[in-house]
Write a protein that holds these residues in place. Sequence first.
Motif, short mmCIF file in Angstrom:
data_model
loop_
_atom_site.label_atom_id
_atom_site.label_comp_id
_atom_site.label_asym_id
_atom_site.label_seq_id
_atom_site.Cartn_x
_atom_site.Cartn_y
_atom_site.Cartn_z
N THR A 180 -34.78 -27.45 -47.60
CA THR A 180 -35.12 -28.26 -48.76
C THR A 180 -35.69 -29.63 -48.40
OG1 THR A 180 -32.85 -29.07 -48.98
CG2 THR A 180 -33.46 -27.14 -50.29
N HIS A 181 -35.34 -30.15 -47.24
CA HIS A 181 -35.76 -31.51 -46.88
C HIS A 181 -36.69 -31.57 -45.66
CE1 HIS A 181 -33.04 -33.21 -49.82
NE2 HIS A 181 -32.10 -32.40 -49.36
N GLY A 182 -36.98 -30.44 -45.07
CA GLY A 182 -37.85 -30.45 -43.89
C GLY A 182 -37.10 -30.86 -42.65
N ASN A 183 -37.82 -31.48 -41.74
CA ASN A 183 -37.23 -31.90 -40.47
C ASN A 183 -36.13 -32.93 -40.73
OD1 ASN A 183 -36.84 -32.06 -37.76
ND2 ASN A 183 -38.58 -33.40 -37.37
N VAL A 184 -34.96 -32.69 -40.16
CA VAL A 184 -33.79 -33.54 -40.38
C VAL A 184 -33.29 -34.03 -39.03
CG1 VAL A 184 -31.47 -33.60 -41.35
CG2 VAL A 184 -33.21 -32.18 -42.41
N SER A 185 -32.92 -35.29 -38.96
CA SER A 185 -32.44 -35.84 -37.70
C SER A 185 -31.10 -35.22 -37.30
CB SER A 185 -32.30 -37.35 -37.79
OG SER A 185 -31.10 -37.70 -38.47
N PRO A 186 -30.84 -35.13 -36.01
CA PRO A 186 -29.56 -34.60 -35.54
C PRO A 186 -28.37 -35.41 -36.09
CG PRO A 186 -31.12 -34.72 -33.73
CD PRO A 186 -31.75 -35.41 -34.91
N GLU A 187 -28.56 -36.70 -36.27
CA GLU A 187 -27.47 -37.53 -36.80
C GLU A 187 -27.15 -37.16 -38.24
OE1 GLU A 187 -24.45 -40.42 -36.66
OE2 GLU A 187 -25.52 -39.30 -35.13
N THR A 188 -28.17 -36.88 -39.03
CA THR A 188 -27.95 -36.46 -40.42
C THR A 188 -27.19 -35.15 -40.44
OG1 THR A 188 -29.92 -37.60 -41.19
CG2 THR A 188 -29.08 -35.81 -42.58
N ILE A 189 -27.60 -34.20 -39.61
CA ILE A 189 -26.91 -32.91 -39.54
C ILE A 189 -25.47 -33.11 -39.11
CG2 ILE A 189 -26.81 -30.70 -38.30
CD1 ILE A 189 -29.00 -30.87 -40.46
N ARG A 190 -25.24 -33.98 -38.13
CA ARG A 190 -23.87 -34.25 -37.66
C ARG A 190 -23.01 -34.78 -38.79
NH1 ARG A 190 -20.49 -37.97 -36.23
NH2 ARG A 190 -21.85 -39.71 -36.65
N ASP A 221 -14.48 -19.00 -43.15
CA ASP A 221 -15.36 -19.04 -41.98
C ASP A 221 -16.19 -20.33 -42.03
OD1 ASP A 221 -17.22 -18.68 -39.97
OD2 ASP A 221 -17.89 -16.71 -40.68
N THR A 222 -15.60 -21.40 -41.54
CA THR A 222 -16.24 -22.72 -41.59
C THR A 222 -17.55 -22.74 -40.82
OG1 THR A 222 -14.09 -23.77 -41.84
CG2 THR A 222 -15.89 -25.18 -41.12
N ALA A 223 -17.60 -22.07 -39.68
CA ALA A 223 -18.81 -22.09 -38.85
C ALA A 223 -20.00 -21.53 -39.63
CB ALA A 223 -18.59 -21.30 -37.57
N THR A 224 -19.81 -20.43 -40.33
CA THR A 224 -20.90 -19.85 -41.11
C THR A 224 -21.29 -20.76 -42.26
OG1 THR A 224 -20.31 -17.60 -40.50
CG2 THR A 224 -21.59 -17.87 -42.53
N LEU A 225 -20.30 -21.35 -42.93
CA LEU A 225 -20.61 -22.27 -44.02
C LEU A 225 -21.42 -23.46 -43.53
CD1 LEU A 225 -17.25 -22.15 -45.96
CD2 LEU A 225 -19.46 -21.30 -46.75
N LEU A 226 -21.07 -24.00 -42.37
CA LEU A 226 -21.82 -25.13 -41.83
C LEU A 226 -23.23 -24.71 -41.43
CD1 LEU A 226 -19.05 -26.83 -39.67
CD2 LEU A 226 -19.90 -27.53 -41.91
N GLU A 227 -23.37 -23.52 -40.89
CA GLU A 227 -24.69 -23.00 -40.54
C GLU A 227 -25.57 -22.86 -41.79
OE1 GLU A 227 -26.23 -18.61 -39.45
OE2 GLU A 227 -24.63 -19.38 -38.15
N LEU A 228 -24.99 -22.34 -42.86
CA LEU A 228 -25.73 -22.19 -44.11
C LEU A 228 -26.09 -23.54 -44.72
CD1 LEU A 228 -23.71 -19.22 -45.60
CD2 LEU A 228 -26.11 -19.17 -44.88
N LEU A 229 -25.18 -24.49 -44.64
CA LEU A 229 -25.45 -25.84 -45.15
C LEU A 229 -26.62 -26.46 -44.40
CD1 LEU A 229 -24.69 -28.40 -46.80
CD2 LEU A 229 -23.16 -28.99 -44.91
N GLU A 230 -26.61 -26.35 -43.08
CA GLU A 230 -27.69 -26.92 -42.28
C GLU A 230 -29.02 -26.24 -42.60
OE1 GLU A 230 -28.97 -27.37 -37.61
OE2 GLU A 230 -26.84 -27.15 -38.11
N ALA A 231 -29.02 -24.92 -42.69
CA ALA A 231 -30.25 -24.18 -43.00
C ALA A 231 -30.79 -24.59 -44.36
CB ALA A 231 -30.00 -22.68 -42.94
N HIS A 232 -29.92 -24.72 -45.34
CA HIS A 232 -30.35 -25.13 -46.67
C HIS A 232 -30.93 -26.54 -46.65
CE1 HIS A 232 -30.43 -25.68 -50.99
NE2 HIS A 232 -29.76 -26.81 -50.82
N HIS A 233 -30.26 -27.44 -45.96
CA HIS A 233 -30.72 -28.83 -45.92
C HIS A 233 -32.09 -28.92 -45.24
CE1 HIS A 233 -30.01 -33.09 -46.46
NE2 HIS A 233 -30.47 -33.28 -45.24
N VAL A 234 -32.27 -28.22 -44.14
CA VAL A 234 -33.55 -28.23 -43.43
C VAL A 234 -34.63 -27.59 -44.30
CG1 VAL A 234 -34.79 -27.29 -41.44
CG2 VAL A 234 -32.55 -28.34 -41.12
#
Length: 64
Positions: A31-41, A16-29
Amino acid sequence: MNAAARRAVAAVAGQDTATLLELLEAHHVHTHGNVSPETIRKYRLGARTWLEYAANQAVKVLHP
């Protein structure tokens, strides 16, 4: 194991790639706070690329 880790393990098992990407984004935000859309992309692109490679090469995602 926390809830996010259990979701990640289940997502890996179900490829389930979509869930993994969602979890990655949530973890990054988280641990690092506000993240630019380009970084998330770029993180999503890298993760999708690696997950596709892992699936095609029979790499164990949880134990590469």
